[in-house]
Design a protein around this motif. Structure first.
Motif, PDB file in Angstrom:
ATOM      1  N   LEU A 173       0.976  -1.122  -0.115  1.00 54.01           N
ATOM      2  CA  LEU A 173       0.351   0.646   0.028  1.00 54.01           C
ATOM      3  C   LEU A 173       0.892   1.597  -0.227  1.00 54.01           C
ATOM      4  O   LEU A 173       0.714   2.060  -0.835  1.00 54.01           O
ATOM      5  N   LEU A 174       1.712   0.996   0.918  1.00 55.43           N
ATOM      6  CA  LEU A 174       2.301   2.471   0.796  1.00 55.43           C
ATOM      7  C   LEU A 174       3.958   2.779   0.238  1.00 55.43           C
ATOM      8  O   LEU A 174       4.019   3.706  -0.953  1.00 55.43           O
ATOM      9  N   VAL A 175       4.325   1.603  -1.049  1.00 56.84           N
ATOM     10  CA  VAL A 175       5.458   1.921  -1.697  1.00 56.84           C
ATOM     11  C   VAL A 175       4.567   2.364  -2.865  1.00 56.84           C
ATOM     12  O   VAL A 175       4.864   3.432  -4.243  1.00 56.84           O
ATOM     13  N   PRO A 176       3.680   2.009  -3.468  1.00 52.02           N
ATOM     14  CA  PRO A 176       2.935   2.214  -4.484  1.00 52.02           C
ATOM     15  C   PRO A 176       2.592   3.824  -4.326  1.00 52.02           C
ATOM     16  O   PRO A 176       2.574   4.708  -5.234  1.00 52.02           O
ATOM     17  N   LEU A 177       1.776   4.011  -3.050  1.00 44.88           N
ATOM     18  CA  LEU A 177       1.178   5.624  -2.730  1.00 44.88           C
ATOM     19  C   LEU A 177       2.639   6.259  -2.781  1.00 44.88           C
ATOM     20  O   LEU A 177       2.208   7.325  -3.555  1.00 44.88           O
ATOM     21  N   ALA A 178       4.226   6.219  -2.280  1.00 51.29           N
ATOM     22  CA  ALA A 178       4.634   7.284  -2.460  1.00 51.29           C
ATOM     23  C   ALA A 178       5.338   6.788  -3.732  1.00 51.29           C
ATOM     24  O   ALA A 178       6.126   8.537  -3.931  1.00 51.29           O
ATOM     25  N   VAL A 179       5.185   6.251  -4.259  1.00 52.82           N
ATOM     26  CA  VAL A 179       5.982   6.083  -5.687  1.00 52.82           C
ATOM     27  C   VAL A 179       5.503   7.143  -6.797  1.00 52.82           C
ATOM     28  O   VAL A 179       5.649   8.276  -7.712  1.00 52.82           O
ATOM     29  N   VAL A 180       3.563   6.843  -6.863  1.00 53.90           N
ATOM     30  CA  VAL A 180       2.842   8.092  -7.170  1.00 53.90           C
ATOM     31  C   VAL A 180       3.100  10.082  -6.791  1.00 53.90           C
ATOM     32  O   VAL A 180       2.818  10.548  -7.853  1.00 53.90           O
ATOM     33  N   ALA A 181       3.115   9.993  -5.118  1.00 56.22           N
ATOM     34  CA  ALA A 181       3.491  11.183  -4.906  1.00 56.22           C
ATOM     35  C   ALA A 181       4.832  11.785  -5.467  1.00 56.22           C
ATOM     36  O   ALA A 181       4.261  12.722  -5.838  1.00 56.22           O
ATOM     37  N   TRP A 182       5.790  10.905  -5.498  1.00 60.77           N
ATOM     38  CA  TRP A 182       7.109  11.138  -5.900  1.00 60.77           C
ATOM     39  C   TRP A 182       6.924  12.089  -7.689  1.00 60.77           C
ATOM     40  O   TRP A 182       7.584  12.745  -8.264  1.00 60.77           O
ATOM     41  N   ALA A 183       6.302  10.499  -8.589  1.00 58.96           N
ATOM     42  CA  ALA A 183       5.690  10.832  -9.456  1.00 58.96           C
ATOM     43  C   ALA A 183       5.340  11.870 -10.583  1.00 58.96           C
ATOM     44  O   ALA A 183       5.922  12.747 -11.384  1.00 58.96           O
ATOM     45  N   LEU A 184       4.490  12.342  -9.684  1.00 58.87           N
ATOM     46  CA  LEU A 184       3.961  13.747  -9.760  1.00 58.87           C
ATOM     47  C   LEU A 184       4.192  14.490  -9.427  1.00 58.87           C
ATOM     48  O   LEU A 184       3.977  15.863  -9.793  1.00 58.87           O
ATOM     49  N   MET A 185       5.109  14.553  -8.042  1.00 59.96           N
ATOM     50  CA  MET A 185       5.492  15.338  -7.436  1.00 59.96           C
ATOM     51  C   MET A 185       6.790  15.919  -8.634  1.00 59.96           C
ATOM     52  O   MET A 185       7.130  17.844  -9.078  1.00 59.96           O
ATOM     53  N   HIS A 186       7.464  15.114  -9.782  1.00 56.71           N
ATOM     54  CA  HIS A 186       8.718  15.731 -10.461  1.00 56.71           C
ATOM     55  C   HIS A 186       7.610  15.906 -11.931  1.00 56.71           C
ATOM     56  O   HIS A 186       8.405  16.867 -12.004  1.00 56.71           O
ATOM     57  N   ALA A 187       6.395  15.394 -11.921  1.00 56.84           N
ATOM     58  CA  ALA A 187       6.105  16.540 -13.106  1.00 56.84           C
ATOM     59  C   ALA A 187       5.689  18.078 -12.878  1.00 56.84           C
ATOM     60  O   ALA A 187       5.101  18.487 -13.936  1.00 56.84           O
ATOM     61  N   SER A 188       5.429  18.107 -11.496  1.00 61.26           N
ATOM     62  CA  SER A 188       4.314  19.232 -11.061  1.00 61.26           C
ATOM     63  C   SER A 188       5.821  20.246 -11.540  1.00 61.26           C
ATOM     64  O   SER A 188       5.445  21.460 -11.733  1.00 61.26           O
ATOM     65  N   GLY A 189       7.095  20.311 -11.723  1.00 62.74           N
ATOM     66  CA  GLY A 189       8.030  20.714 -11.815  1.00 62.74           C
ATOM     67  C   GLY A 189       8.602  21.276 -10.298  1.00 62.74           C
ATOM     68  O   GLY A 189      10.176  21.783 -10.678  1.00 62.74           O
ATOM     69  N   VAL A 190       8.446  20.835  -9.219  1.00 56.06           N
ATOM     70  CA  VAL A 190       9.192  21.023  -8.285  1.00 56.06           C
ATOM     71  C   VAL A 190      10.240  20.112  -8.195  1.00 56.06           C
ATOM     72  O   VAL A 190       9.195  18.839  -8.132  1.00 56.06           O
ATOM     73  N   HIS A 191      10.739  20.409  -7.577  1.00 57.86           N
ATOM     74  CA  HIS A 191      12.340  18.738  -7.595  1.00 57.86           C
ATOM     75  C   HIS A 191      11.485  17.681  -6.764  1.00 57.86           C
ATOM     76  O   HIS A 191      11.206  18.134  -5.827  1.00 57.86           O
ATOM     77  N   ALA A 192      12.027  16.799  -7.067  1.00 57.23           N
ATOM     78  CA  ALA A 192      11.217  15.402  -7.287  1.00 57.23           C
ATOM     79  C   ALA A 192      11.494  14.891  -6.030  1.00 57.23           C
ATOM     80  O   ALA A 192      10.652  14.061  -4.786  1.00 57.23           O
ATOM     81  N   THR A 193      13.187  14.622  -4.994  1.00 60.15           N
ATOM     82  CA  THR A 193      13.212  14.635  -3.903  1.00 60.15           C
ATOM     83  C   THR A 193      11.977  15.557  -2.922  1.00 60.15           C
ATOM     84  O   THR A 193      12.352  14.985  -1.430  1.00 60.15           O
TER      85      THR A 193
END
Length: 430
Positions: free
Chosen positions: A213-233
């Motif tokens: 449950l947690l790993v997929p949620l974290a990956v989706v949050a990371w990918a969307l943050m990367h797409a937003s323009g804010v650094h993905a970290t």
């Protein structure tokens, strides 16, 4: 900088032990990258770092170097987020009086390097002011690795100060990345990332820790943050803050501590060393370090790390002790603070990341900044080793005396005496 409690001393020791191994692996990754990039097989290194993987439709067709800086470092920043929250909720930073010294030292240790870099690039022809933040960061893993190599016996109070300073340093570096290195912003993607992080927080606060449950949620949050323009970290930091810190009823350790215990080896043993391998391959051909230091960018970065960190950390600490009621613990010497201030000039992971964000990965000035980071960090490490090694013999003798446990309860007597207000046994001159 008073002696911490026995539980805090044990926590600091555990963190230092794990960071030491990670720092040595980080050092190994950097050395391999540097040697490989300057060997007859350097074309293979460039082919490796420039190889692209990932789906183009999701804007994730990235080079391996970008996967390391945007992806693997998210794990590093997740651990940073866990550590930051625990420090604010349960650690040194929960008390304004105890937090004042490391916070002021961290601020001074970031402001002075930025000022020195800016001055060098303002008065020099062809300067580049956009790199002002490169020399502001301290790499705690690398710094602790230096401590391991020189086998120093620093007192726990000073080690705790170094760790807390590094935590505040990381927090300020995160703010810098968000505020100054976000060129374009997609509000839809950012909102999606924040919503996913909110779901992650809801799940973990209900005590659910299933990885599927947690790993997929974290990956989706990371990918969307990367797409937003804010650094993905930054997604990693926010996910770390989402994890509850206080132990539940009947538990000895909180969830954030358990998560940190699980993910710190991945961060220190895999993520950061691989990032170093992918980022530290600076070619020394075509003038090498000399060319880097003749560039105002390289000179500003090197001086910022070596001089700026020293003056910023030591100067702010001295001024706080001089003009407020704060005072240096009787167990410490200003020589110890000098050594730690020098050690704060060991910048690597976040400095390399900010250099890439400021100048663009692979550009000439990014290469000069990388070379200067290596030179500045090495110089700071050597100077710190010289200072701290002179203290080694004194503190080894003091540690032997402090380790006495006369009542056999497993806690050294000096911690019990200091807790009871008896400092006669621990106020030895240095």
């Amino acid at each position: 900088m008073a002696r911490p409690t026995w539980s805090r001393a044990q926590q600091v020791t555990d963190v230092l032990r794990s960071e030491t191994v990670g720092g040595l692996l980080l050092l190994a990754g950097a050395v391999v990258a540097l040697l490989w990039a300057n060997s007859p097989w350097r074309a293979g290194y460039e082919t490796l770092t420039d190889a692209h993987l990932g789906p183009e439709a999701l804007h994730l067709h990235l080079s391996l170097a970008h996967w390391a800086s945007d992806g693997l470092l998210a794990i590093f920043f997740f651990v940073v987020g866990l550590e930051l929250k625990r420090e604010f909720v349960l650690g040194e930073l929960r008390s304004p009086s105890r937090a004042a010294l490391p916070v002021i030292a961290a601020v001074g240790g970031m402001a002075l390097p930025a000022l020195i870099y800016t001055l060098v690039n303002m008065v020099s022809a062809g300067g580049a002011l956009e790199g002002w933040a490169v020399p502001t960061a301290t790499d705690i893993a690398f710094a602790v690795a230096v401590l391991a190599v020189i086998s120093t016996h620093l007192p726990v109070a000073l080690r705790s100060f170094l760790l807390t300073l590094a935590v505040v340093d990381d927090l300020l570096a995160i703010v810098i990345i968000v505020v100054f290195f976000t060129d374009s912003l997609s509000l839809v993607s950012l909102a999606g990332s924040l919503a996913t992080i909110a779901v992650f927080m809801l799940v973990v606060n209900r005590g659910i820790t299933r990885w599927y449950l947690l790993v997929p949620l974290a990956v989706v949050a990371w990918a969307l943050m990367h797409a937003s323009g804010v650094h993905a970290t930054i997604a990693g930091v926010l996910l770390g803050f989402a994890v509850p810190t206080r132990p539940a009823s009947g538990e000895q350790h909180g969830m954030s501590e358990r998560f940190e215990h699980l993910w710190r080896p991945v961060s220190a043993g895999v993520a950061v060393p691989v990032f170093a391998l992918m980022s530290a391959g600076v070619s020394l051909g075509g003038g090498g370090i000399g060319a880097a230091l003749r560039d105002p960018v390289g000179l500003g970065v090197a001086l910022g790390l070596v001089v700026g960190k020293l003056v910023g950390v030591l100067g702010s600490t001295f001024l706080l002790a001089r003009f407020t009621r704060a005072e240096l613990d009787e167990n410490l010497s200003w020589w110890d603070v000098l050594g730690v201030a020098l050690l704060a000039g060991v910048g690597f992971t976040v400095s390399l990341l900010i250099g890439e964000l400021a100048f663009g990965d692979g550009t000439e000035r990014d290469e000069h900044a990388k070379a200067a980071i290596l030179v500045g960090s090495l110089t700071s490490a050597v100077l710190a080793a010289v200072v701290l090694r002179t203290r080694n013999r004194v503190y080894r003798k003091i540690e032997e005396e402090d380790a006495v446990d006369r009542d056999g309860d497993g806690v050294p007597d000096v911690f019990q005496e200091s807790a009871a207000g008896d400092t006669s046994d621990i106020s030895r001159p240095r």
